[in-house]
Design a protein around this motif. Structure first.
Motif, short mmCIF file in Angstrom:
data_model
loop_
_atom_site.label_atom_id
_atom_site.label_comp_id
_atom_site.label_asym_id
_atom_site.label_seq_id
_atom_site.Cartn_x
_atom_site.Cartn_y
_atom_site.Cartn_z
N PHE A 1 0.83 -1.21 0.00
CA PHE A 1 0.00 0.00 0.00
C PHE A 1 0.86 1.26 0.00
CE2 PHE A 1 -3.26 -2.97 1.57
CZ PHE A 1 -4.36 -2.56 0.84
N LYS A 2 0.41 2.26 -0.73
CA LYS A 2 1.12 3.54 -0.80
C LYS A 2 0.30 4.68 -0.20
CE LYS A 2 4.39 1.51 -3.11
NZ LYS A 2 5.66 1.18 -2.42
N ILE A 3 -1.02 4.68 -0.45
CA ILE A 3 -1.89 5.73 0.09
C ILE A 3 -2.54 5.28 1.39
CG2 ILE A 3 -3.95 7.13 -0.33
CD1 ILE A 3 -3.23 7.13 -3.28
N PHE A 4 -3.09 4.09 1.43
CA PHE A 4 -3.55 3.52 2.70
C PHE A 4 -2.32 3.32 3.60
CE2 PHE A 4 -7.15 2.36 0.09
CZ PHE A 4 -8.24 2.33 0.96
N SER A 5 -2.34 3.93 4.79
CA SER A 5 -1.20 3.81 5.71
C SER A 5 -1.43 2.67 6.68
CB SER A 5 -1.02 5.11 6.49
OG SER A 5 -0.72 6.18 5.62
N LEU A 6 -0.43 1.83 6.86
CA LEU A 6 -0.51 0.72 7.81
C LEU A 6 -0.38 1.28 9.22
CD1 LEU A 6 -0.64 -2.35 8.39
CD2 LEU A 6 1.86 -2.38 8.18
N ALA A 7 -1.47 1.27 9.96
CA ALA A 7 -1.46 1.90 11.28
C ALA A 7 -2.65 1.42 12.10
CB ALA A 7 -1.51 3.43 11.16
N GLU B 1 -7.60 10.47 6.61
CA GLU B 1 -6.74 9.69 5.74
C GLU B 1 -7.09 8.20 5.83
OE1 GLU B 1 -5.96 9.79 9.57
OE2 GLU B 1 -5.15 11.53 8.51
N SER B 2 -6.90 7.48 4.74
CA SER B 2 -7.21 6.05 4.72
C SER B 2 -6.14 5.25 5.44
CB SER B 2 -7.33 5.56 3.27
OG SER B 2 -8.44 6.14 2.63
N LEU B 3 -6.60 4.30 6.24
CA LEU B 3 -5.70 3.43 7.00
C LEU B 3 -6.01 1.98 6.67
CD1 LEU B 3 -5.82 5.10 10.55
CD2 LEU B 3 -4.14 5.47 8.73
N VAL B 4 -4.99 1.14 6.74
CA VAL B 4 -5.16 -0.30 6.59
C VAL B 4 -4.52 -0.96 7.80
CG1 VAL B 4 -3.03 -0.52 5.20
CG2 VAL B 4 -4.80 -2.30 5.08
N GLY B 5 -5.17 -2.01 8.29
CA GLY B 5 -4.66 -2.69 9.47
C GLY B 5 -4.79 -4.19 9.38
N LEU C 1 -7.17 -11.79 7.68
CA LEU C 1 -8.12 -10.70 7.50
C LEU C 1 -7.41 -9.35 7.48
CD1 LEU C 1 -11.43 -10.31 7.69
CD2 LEU C 1 -10.80 -9.26 9.86
N ILE C 2 -7.82 -8.50 6.54
CA ILE C 2 -7.31 -7.13 6.44
C ILE C 2 -8.47 -6.17 6.65
CG2 ILE C 2 -6.36 -5.41 4.84
CD1 ILE C 2 -4.77 -7.70 3.53
N ARG C 3 -8.24 -5.11 7.43
CA ARG C 3 -9.29 -4.13 7.71
C ARG C 3 -8.91 -2.78 7.14
NH1 ARG C 3 -10.18 -1.83 13.66
NH2 ARG C 3 -8.69 -0.35 12.81
N LEU C 4 -9.87 -2.15 6.49
CA LEU C 4 -9.67 -0.82 5.90
C LEU C 4 -10.52 0.22 6.63
CD1 LEU C 4 -9.98 -1.62 2.07
CD2 LEU C 4 -7.88 -1.53 3.43
N SER C 5 -9.93 1.36 6.88
CA SER C 5 -10.67 2.56 7.26
C SER C 5 -10.55 3.50 6.07
CB SER C 5 -10.09 3.20 8.52
OG SER C 5 -10.73 4.43 8.80
N VAL C 6 -11.62 3.58 5.28
CA VAL C 6 -11.58 4.34 4.03
C VAL C 6 -11.73 5.83 4.34
CG1 VAL C 6 -12.64 4.67 1.78
CG2 VAL C 6 -12.56 2.37 2.80
N VAL D 1 -11.47 8.97 -4.55
CA VAL D 1 -11.64 7.52 -4.50
C VAL D 1 -10.88 6.81 -5.62
CG1 VAL D 1 -13.76 7.35 -5.89
CG2 VAL D 1 -13.35 5.73 -4.01
N VAL D 2 -10.66 7.47 -6.76
CA VAL D 2 -9.92 6.83 -7.84
C VAL D 2 -8.50 6.51 -7.41
CG1 VAL D 2 -9.17 9.01 -8.92
CG2 VAL D 2 -9.37 6.93 -10.30
N ASP D 3 -7.91 7.36 -6.57
CA ASP D 3 -6.57 7.10 -6.07
C ASP D 3 -6.56 5.93 -5.09
OD1 ASP D 3 -5.27 9.19 -7.51
OD2 ASP D 3 -6.10 10.63 -6.08
N LEU D 4 -7.63 5.81 -4.30
CA LEU D 4 -7.74 4.68 -3.38
C LEU D 4 -7.87 3.37 -4.15
CD1 LEU D 4 -10.13 6.17 -0.64
CD2 LEU D 4 -7.62 6.13 -0.68
N ILE D 5 -8.67 3.39 -5.21
CA ILE D 5 -8.83 2.18 -6.02
C ILE D 5 -7.50 1.80 -6.68
CG2 ILE D 5 -9.99 1.21 -8.05
CD1 ILE D 5 -11.76 1.48 -5.54
#
Length: 379
Positions: free
Chosen positions: A316-322, A329-333, A357-362, A367-371
């Motif tokens: 991931f580049k935009i979704f931050s692992l946190a 801001e979008s987060l992934v955990g 399992l991966i969890r997203l906080s969108v 949204v095109v950048d998130l996709i």
């Protein structure tokens, strides 16, 4: 008054001494008294602070509650509810819940003689099956973290009311914009204000709201006695964040829907957990008690392994692992090793929380950048 107007104005007035439209930061530990017991309503900042009081009134209004109390974190708010119990009391909790809540229940308060019973609350009858004369609190989390299970607040609150059991709802994932548990019959609503309410990943805070004056009196006494209060700077930042809550939540919901549908149609994704899908368990309940389905999403890839999940997370580049969620801001955990690491693996697996399992906080980015970011991570 509609929600967006309440977010900006409820409980908030210009400062009477200066006319400042923004609530001042009252950075003080004590207040001068004219004589012993003669003062302007403030004695000591652990008990009262004008900035905090305005925030408490504002949050109570957003939850359509009469009373509100703010705390130094979501966990300190949660433990305040538990502190009204006594040894021998029983708590019925949803089995799928935030790992910090599970840890607080099983590792801290169970030592003081409080028993916790964990049940799948997707079916409200499961709650009735475990009620005893020692049951004093029902703890609901909906949507649940991280499996996005939907629990019928109105049904369970009615069960609690008939048996004289307090019903408390962790409303963090929905926010007051999407769901109002007090309107559905709950006695207490709890928020980790840190998340969607403050919304900018710069505050840690908790909140309890109620319409019951007796409960509010208990919460106020514990707040004063235990001292787990937020500082005025954090209260100021939260008041500022709330002014855009309705706008932010609209964008979280819009982006969440696009991301959820993208994931569901991705060839490398096996399962997506999002309450907005018509075949999501209790989707009809979500439609009834929520105004939208939010931006919290969990998913499992077709290569259902921990190794694959870690590889995906590293791309991931935009979704931050946190840790955390609900910021702009979008987060992934990775719940199994992050937010739910304190939950034993066998308990995690019981509720469907796999290591993969991966969890997203969108967030509220374009949204095109998130996709595009998801496409790169799932390649």
């Amino acid at each position: 008054m509609k929600f967006g107007t309440k977010a900006l104005h409820a409980g908030i007035s210009p400062d009477p001494s200066t006319g400042a439209i923004m609530t001042p930061i009252f950075q003080t530990s004590t207040y001068v008294q004219e004589a012993p017991g003669v003062h302007k309503g403030y004695e000591y900042a652990r008990t009262q602070n004008p900035t905090r009081n305005v925030l408490e009134h504002n949050l109570a209004a957003l939850e359509n509650g009469k009373f509100g109390r703010c705390f130094s974190s979501g966990m300190s708010a949660t433990e305040t509810v538990l502190k009204i119990l006594k040894p021998g009391d029983e708590v019925i909790s949803t089995s799928d819940l935030y790992g910090g809540s599970y840890r607080l229940f099983t590792k801290v308060f169970s030592k003081f003689g409080i028993k916790f019973i964990f049940v799948d609350m997707k079916d409200s009858s499961n709650v009735e099956k475990v009620i005893t004369d020692k049951s004093k609190l029902i703890w609901i989390e909906t949507p649940t973290n991280p499996m996005m299970k939907i629990i019928d607040i109105k049904e369970i609150a009615e069960i609690g009311r008939l048996r004289n059991i307090i019903t408390a709802v962790d409303n963090t994932f929905a926010s007051p914009y999407l769901q109002n548990p007090l309107d559905l019959g709950a006695d207490v609503v709890m928020h980790s204000v840190t998340k969607f309410i403050a919304g900018h990943s710069d505050v840690v805070m908790g909140f309890l709201g109620t319409n019951d004056p007796s409960l509010d009196e208990d919460f106020g006494f514990i707040q004063k006695s235990s001292g787990a209060i937020p500082g005025p700077q954090d209260c100021f930042l939260t008041l500022r964040g709330i002014k855009t809550l309705h706008v932010r939540m609209q964008r979280h919901c819009e982006n969440g829907e696009v991301v959820a549908n993208y994931l569901r149609n991705h060839p490398n994704v096996e399962k997506v957990f999002w309450p907005g899908f018509e075949d999501h368990p209790n989707h009809e309940v979500a439609k009834k008690q929520m105004k939208g389905f939010g931006g919290m999403i969990s998913f499992i890839q077709k290569e259902d392994t921990l190794e694959q999940a870690k590889e995906t997370l590293s791309r991931f580049k935009i979704f931050s692992l946190a840790e955390s969620l609900g910021g702009v801001e979008s987060l992934v955990g990775h719940p199994a090793s992050m937010t739910h690491a304190s939950v034993p693996k066998e308990q995690r697996l019981k509720v469907g929380l796999k290591d993969s399992l991966i969890r997203l906080s969108v967030g509220i980015e374009d949204v095109v950048d998130l996709i595009n970011d998801l496409e790169g991570a799932l390649r």
